[in-house]
Design an enzyme around this catalytic site. Structure first.
Site, short mmCIF file in Angstrom:
data_model
loop_
_atom_site.label_atom_id
_atom_site.label_comp_id
_atom_site.label_asym_id
_atom_site.label_seq_id
_atom_site.Cartn_x
_atom_site.Cartn_y
_atom_site.Cartn_z
CB SER A 87 -8.17 -14.16 -36.00
OG SER A 87 -9.08 -13.24 -35.42
CE LYS A 133 -6.85 -9.97 -34.33
NZ LYS A 133 -6.80 -11.23 -35.11
#
Length: 224
Positions: A87, A133
């Site tokens: 990701s 993230k």
């Protein structure tokens, strides 16, 4: 004229007196012997440890102190984290080791663009304990994704850390609530990142630290 009673009393006193004098030195000798025995036993008990035992004890004490210090640093100052999944590509790749700075958020708030380690706020089969993230939106920011582009407060955001436009569907506009942060993965390919677009902005207390460095492999050593 002789007083028998008086001679008898005098005789008894004479015999009683010398017994006291002859018994006293024996008591003193016994007391001295007891003190000497106690002193000797004390010297035996305080006998110094052999060199190897002393060295071993010193090592155990040193290791114990070191373990306490490392544990404290790990809890409050820094941590190491391993990347799992895709990701955050092309910034981070699977199995890379990250140096996570925890102390920075003890003294200040997260900032725009920080790569952070956070607790996964979602539930379900895809739930993971931790996620990595990037912070895209701060508290009060208006976030929108339209036609493959990211807009923050109505302005186009140029993202040098991505390698493609956003391939997922449009999102927002949505205002980030107070004390919350909007996070996304750097991988903008279709369904490549599970982030605030699916579980909304995350509260401040779920952000554990900032990833400052890639530590491993050595060839990828770099500041984020």
């Amino acid at each position: 004229m002789v007083n028998p009673g008086s001679d008898t009393e005098s005789s008894e006193q004479a015999e009683f007196g010398p017994r006291k004098r002859s018994g006293s030195p024996k008591v003193k000798v016994k007391a001295k012997a007891a003190r000497a025995s106690t002193s000797s036993a004390s010297r035996k008990e305080s006998k110094p440890l052999s060199p190897w035992v002393a060295e071993l004890r010193s090592w155990f004490i040193t290791l114990g102190i070191a373990a306490v210090i490392v544990l404290g640093l790990n809890v409050f100052v820094f941590n190491l984290s391993t990347v799992k999944g895709q990701s955050m590509e092309p910034t981070l790749y699977e199995k890379e080791w990250l140096f996570v700075n925890k102390a920075t958020y003890l003294m200040g708030a997260p900032k725009q663009g920080d790569v952070v380690i956070l607790k996964d706020p979602s539930n379900g089969v895809e739930h993971k304990e931790y996620l990595v993230k990037r912070i895209i939106g701060m508290p009060g920011d208006l976030i929108e994704i339209r036609e493959g582009q990211l807009y923050r407060n109505g302005k186009l955001v140029l993202e040098s850390y991505t390698d493609t436009e956003i391939e997922d569907s449009d999102y927002g506009p949505e205002t980030v609530t107070a004390d919350h942060y909007f996070v996304m993965g750097d991988n903008r390919h279709n369904k490549a990142s599970r982030d605030s677009r699916s579980f909304q902005a995350v509260p401040r207390d779920m952000i554990l630290g900032r990833a400052d460095f890639i530590l491993w492999p050595i060839s990828k050593l770099n500041h984020l």
